[in-house]
Design a protein around this motif. Sequence first.
Motif, PDB file in Angstrom:
ATOM      1  N   ASP A 112      20.348  76.440 -43.972  1.00 43.86           N
ATOM      2  CA  ASP A 112      20.412  76.188 -42.530  1.00 43.86           C
ATOM      3  C   ASP A 112      19.149  76.706 -41.844  1.00 43.86           C
ATOM      4  O   ASP A 112      19.070  77.872 -41.463  1.00 43.86           O
ATOM      5  CB  ASP A 112      21.644  76.860 -41.930  1.00 43.86           C
TER       6      ASP A 112
ATOM      7  N   ASP B 253      18.150  76.205 -38.965  1.00 47.09           N
ATOM      8  CA  ASP B 253      18.351  76.398 -37.525  1.00 47.09           C
ATOM      9  C   ASP B 253      19.041  77.715 -37.191  1.00 47.09           C
ATOM     10  O   ASP B 253      19.278  78.011 -36.016  1.00 47.09           O
ATOM     11  CB  ASP B 253      19.183  75.245 -36.946  1.00 47.09           C
TER      12      ASP B 253
ATOM     13  N   SER C 180      31.133  77.628 -41.276  1.00 52.54           N
ATOM     14  CA  SER C 180      30.763  76.888 -40.055  1.00 52.54           C
ATOM     15  C   SER C 180      31.546  75.602 -39.871  1.00 52.54           C
ATOM     16  O   SER C 180      31.121  74.717 -39.133  1.00 52.54           O
ATOM     17  CB  SER C 180      29.256  76.588 -40.023  1.00 52.54           C
TER      18      SER C 180
ATOM     19  N   TYR D 164      30.077  73.784 -36.554  1.00 53.65           N
ATOM     20  CA  TYR D 164      29.250  74.793 -35.891  1.00 53.65           C
ATOM     21  C   TYR D 164      27.820  74.796 -36.425  1.00 53.65           C
ATOM     22  O   TYR D 164      27.021  75.621 -36.000  1.00 53.65           O
ATOM     23  CB  TYR D 164      29.876  76.183 -36.060  1.00 53.65           C
ATOM     24  N   ALA D 165      27.502  73.904 -37.348  1.00 50.46           N
ATOM     25  CA  ALA D 165      26.151  73.845 -37.910  1.00 50.46           C
ATOM     26  C   ALA D 165      25.887  72.450 -38.450  1.00 50.46           C
ATOM     27  O   ALA D 165      26.800  71.773 -38.941  1.00 50.46           O
ATOM     28  CB  ALA D 165      25.977  74.881 -39.017  1.00 50.46           C
ATOM     29  N   SER D 166      24.629  72.038 -38.397  1.00 53.49           N
ATOM     30  CA  SER D 166      24.242  70.703 -38.872  1.00 53.49           C
ATOM     31  C   SER D 166      24.228  70.612 -40.397  1.00 53.49           C
ATOM     32  O   SER D 166      24.005  69.535 -40.948  1.00 53.49           O
ATOM     33  CB  SER D 166      22.876  70.316 -38.312  1.00 53.49           C
TER      34      SER D 166
ATOM     35  N   MET E 100      32.056  69.424 -31.741  1.00 53.49           N
ATOM     36  CA  MET E 100      30.835  70.120 -32.148  1.00 53.49           C
ATOM     37  C   MET E 100      30.572  71.291 -31.208  1.00 53.49           C
ATOM     38  O   MET E 100      30.863  71.224 -30.015  1.00 53.49           O
ATOM     39  CB  MET E 100      29.641  69.155 -32.121  1.00 53.49           C
TER      40      MET E 100
ATOM     41  N   LEU F   2      25.186  72.580 -31.342  1.00 54.75           N
ATOM     42  CA  LEU F   2      25.081  71.368 -32.152  1.00 54.75           C
ATOM     43  C   LEU F   2      25.012  70.119 -31.269  1.00 54.75           C
ATOM     44  O   LEU F   2      24.319  69.154 -31.592  1.00 54.75           O
ATOM     45  CB  LEU F   2      26.269  71.281 -33.110  1.00 54.75           C
TER      46      LEU F   2
ATOM     47  N   ASN G 224      21.537  69.611 -30.338  1.00 57.14           N
ATOM     48  CA  ASN G 224      20.619  69.354 -31.443  1.00 57.14           C
ATOM     49  C   ASN G 224      20.183  67.880 -31.422  1.00 57.14           C
ATOM     50  O   ASN G 224      21.026  66.986 -31.465  1.00 57.14           O
ATOM     51  CB  ASN G 224      21.319  69.681 -32.772  1.00 57.14           C
TER      52      ASN G 224
ATOM     53  N   ASN H 258      21.567  65.141 -34.224  1.00 54.77           N
ATOM     54  CA  ASN H 258      23.005  65.026 -34.486  1.00 54.77           C
ATOM     55  C   ASN H 258      23.463  63.578 -34.634  1.00 54.77           C
ATOM     56  O   ASN H 258      24.654  63.281 -34.586  1.00 54.77           O
ATOM     57  CB  ASN H 258      23.821  65.748 -33.407  1.00 54.77           C
TER      58      ASN H 258
END
Length: 405
Positions: free
Chosen positions: A67, A69, A124, A139-141, A167, A171, A174, A177
């Motif tokens: 991750d 990010d 996540s 909670y995360a890409s 999301m 996110l 982001n 996404n």
Amino acid sequence: MIITFPKFEIKRLAIKLKPAAERMVKKGHPWVFEGGITKLSTTGNAGDLAIIYDNKKNKFLACGLYDPDSPIRIKVLQTHQAATINAAWFEAKIKAAYEKRAPLLATDTNSYRLIYGENDGLPSLIADVYKHVIVVKLYASIWFPYLNDILPILLEISNCTTMVLRMSRLLQQNPNNFGLEDGQVVYGDLENEVVVFKEHGVNFSANVIHGHKTGYFLDHRHNRLKVGNLSKGKSVLDVFAYAGGFSVHALAKGATQVVSIDISAQALTVAQQNAALNPHSGQHTTLAVDAFKGLEDLIQQGQKYDIVVIDPPSFAKKESEVAGAINSYKRLATLGSQLVSKGGLLVLASCTARIKAIDFFDAVEKSLKASGKRFKIQEKTYHDLDHPISFPEGAYLKCGYYLLQ
């Protein structure tokens, strides 16, 4: 048919860690921070497979999702034994999580947390079920490359007919996404964004599109049941009531009077609507006011209740706020105890992850003693079984039951 998501080329990254970070991974901790990485074979994208090798023997230690990010650079999926991270691996993880919830699903309950992030081995990622609707919150890409594998499995195992994708705020912001929207229905039809579900036989509602988190807070279910079962013929004060979780259980189980306090008038409207979903004869009053002021006002009026429940939101999002949070819990204990009838019950909870249970209970009990109250600790509770804890940072919920004498 479920929405098909873009396909990604997933790279494999070879990684070595600092000794301290390596020790944590060996102990099963699911996070590797950026500062714990000493070697990275190539630049990684969100969701790439991070293969961690042991420093001494240069053998497989763990694998996780990379991750870029987040300061938590690797979210660990598997330790000690190598595995192929594919649809079959995800299916085994989700089935294991479902089986943990079996005792809860044997009750008159059709709402539960199926996946609790790191604590179920899928960092996540959250999946909550409300009757026939499953709400998946990312909670995360890191999960975008795996949605085509994971989402059909979640649908099949939960036996839901509708799926909503939520999301986190970060996110949503982001740019990568892929045009996904928070609250997007990715499978089935959603006739009404407000879904009515059961919790130990008591009806509630969740707005699965616009509601906070996934639509409702499921974590206090066991405490709501406990308070409800103690409420027959009693007067109850529910502070930080939000959508009326404790209030509604109390009314449904025969409380004669319930007062719900929350700063949000909108939340209290939902609390009234939830109460109306269940037959009850008790009086339900709502007060839209800051909780501390509301407590002080009731004390000045000389009010007393058989049960006082205080369930505030998290008071410390960062370490610098911990001392202030402890003081807030002490103040709530002092104020709340003044509103409890002799022989009544004070129920005080904390969802502040940065405060350990031992420190929370110590603060509450010292405050009660300092205010001259004689009390007996009736019980201390923690997480319900659909919120299992697999690492220290995953624990946040604690609740004390104090019988005032």
